[in-house]
Scaffold this active site. Sequence first.
Site, PDB file in Angstrom:
ATOM      1  N   ASN A  10      34.776 -42.557  23.238  1.00 28.37           N
ATOM      2  CA  ASN A  10      33.621 -42.785  24.109  1.00 28.37           C
ATOM      3  C   ASN A  10      32.415 -42.185  23.392  1.00 28.37           C
ATOM      4  O   ASN A  10      32.324 -40.967  23.233  1.00 28.37           O
ATOM      5  CB  ASN A  10      33.836 -42.121  25.481  1.00 28.37           C
ATOM      6  N   GLU A  37      31.187 -46.833  26.475  1.00 23.30           N
ATOM      7  CA  GLU A  37      29.806 -46.419  26.772  1.00 23.30           C
ATOM      8  C   GLU A  37      28.856 -46.712  25.605  1.00 23.30           C
ATOM      9  O   GLU A  37      28.104 -45.841  25.171  1.00 23.30           O
ATOM     10  CB  GLU A  37      29.747 -44.935  27.175  1.00 23.30           C
ATOM     11  N   ASP A 148      38.651 -44.553  27.669  1.00 15.51           N
ATOM     12  CA  ASP A 148      38.278 -43.452  28.554  1.00 15.51           C
ATOM     13  C   ASP A 148      38.802 -43.813  29.927  1.00 15.51           C
ATOM     14  O   ASP A 148      38.250 -44.687  30.589  1.00 15.51           O
ATOM     15  CB  ASP A 148      36.758 -43.294  28.545  1.00 15.51           C
ATOM     16  N   ASN A 150      39.060 -41.803  32.511  1.00 15.71           N
ATOM     17  CA  ASN A 150      38.484 -40.997  33.593  1.00 15.71           C
ATOM     18  C   ASN A 150      39.564 -40.515  34.562  1.00 15.71           C
ATOM     19  O   ASN A 150      39.360 -40.446  35.781  1.00 15.71           O
ATOM     20  CB  ASN A 150      37.363 -41.748  34.308  1.00 15.71           C
ATOM     21  N   ASP A 219      40.815 -39.216  27.765  1.00 14.42           N
ATOM     22  CA  ASP A 219      40.839 -40.363  26.850  1.00 14.42           C
ATOM     23  C   ASP A 219      42.267 -40.516  26.342  1.00 14.42           C
ATOM     24  O   ASP A 219      42.855 -39.560  25.830  1.00 14.42           O
ATOM     25  CB  ASP A 219      39.870 -40.129  25.691  1.00 14.42           C
ATOM     26  N   ASP A 248      29.871 -36.401  24.104  1.00 14.62           N
ATOM     27  CA  ASP A 248      30.624 -35.377  24.836  1.00 14.62           C
ATOM     28  C   ASP A 248      32.141 -35.618  24.739  1.00 14.62           C
ATOM     29  O   ASP A 248      32.923 -34.719  25.040  1.00 14.62           O
ATOM     30  CB  ASP A 248      30.159 -35.223  26.299  1.00 14.62           C
ATOM     31  N   HIS A 249      32.537 -36.821  24.286  1.00 11.30           N
ATOM     32  CA  HIS A 249      33.951 -37.112  24.025  1.00 11.30           C
ATOM     33  C   HIS A 249      34.211 -37.067  22.522  1.00 11.30           C
ATOM     34  O   HIS A 249      33.295 -37.266  21.722  1.00 11.30           O
ATOM     35  CB  HIS A 249      34.307 -38.522  24.497  1.00 11.30           C
TER      36      HIS A 249
END
Length: 259
Positions: A10, A37, A148, A150, A219, A248-249
């Site tokens: 991501n 994203e 991802d 989530n 992930d 951030d991933h």
Amino acid sequence: MTAFTLGTWNVNSLKVRLPQVLDYMANQTVDVLCLQETKLTDDAFPEQAFIDAGLHVSFTGQKTYNGVAIISRSPQSDVLKNMPHFEDEQQRLISATINGIRVICAYMVNGQDLDSDKFIYKMNWLTALESHLKTELLQHDKLALLGDFNIAPEDCDVHDPAKWIGGNLVSPQERGFFQAFLALGLTDSFRLFEQADQSFSWWDYRQMGFRRNAGLRIDHILLSNALSKDCVRCVIDKEPRRHEQPSDHTPVLATLEIK
DNA sequence: ATGGCAATCCGAGATTGA
């Protein structure tokens, strides 16, 4: 025997992270990289940059939010955007067949809060995905679901389970879907191998989350039986998270030894 | 307890993410 590595990342805006992604493809032995994203409409997607690097790419995106892409060293066929039986203006799923492997790249819904409309959408989206996976598995023996999710599948995938208990990303409803995917005949490739405690793929930008290792493992790379039997390695590559201006991933990679 | 960071967008503060 040849090694074949699948990855998911991501990137939290491909516009910002394009140099890092190109660098990653140039320097790492990743054969297929799924991105989430991208946050780019299709007309703004930097397709030529990947072509110039000798890579193949498929993508579907929208403005500001979501957007997914698959980058590969080999050509892609049967590219499918979204799910045929689920009307969705949000661009969260793309699939392609690469080297005989059905690769499904997903940016699953965040959900925000269990009381929110977004959580209802998450449940509906996951229900549609489960059904879609059944169909795809009937057609493809070798299938990989990367992205991802989530969803942090277990408490050990959460830095502070007590603080997160029952909340979004860890709720029984979401974890139920993760288990339902496994029940379809998929395997969490990361858990095929011994892993360090407190292994995460995402860390909050705030409060020095990465330095404190205050993260989540959300992930994932799920493999069908025909692939998991040849999986020899699954790692979280923390290196990109240490870069300047990181997502951030960080990427998750699974390597197959193909005879 | 709250917000804290980063990215985006009719361009300043709101929204979203996880």
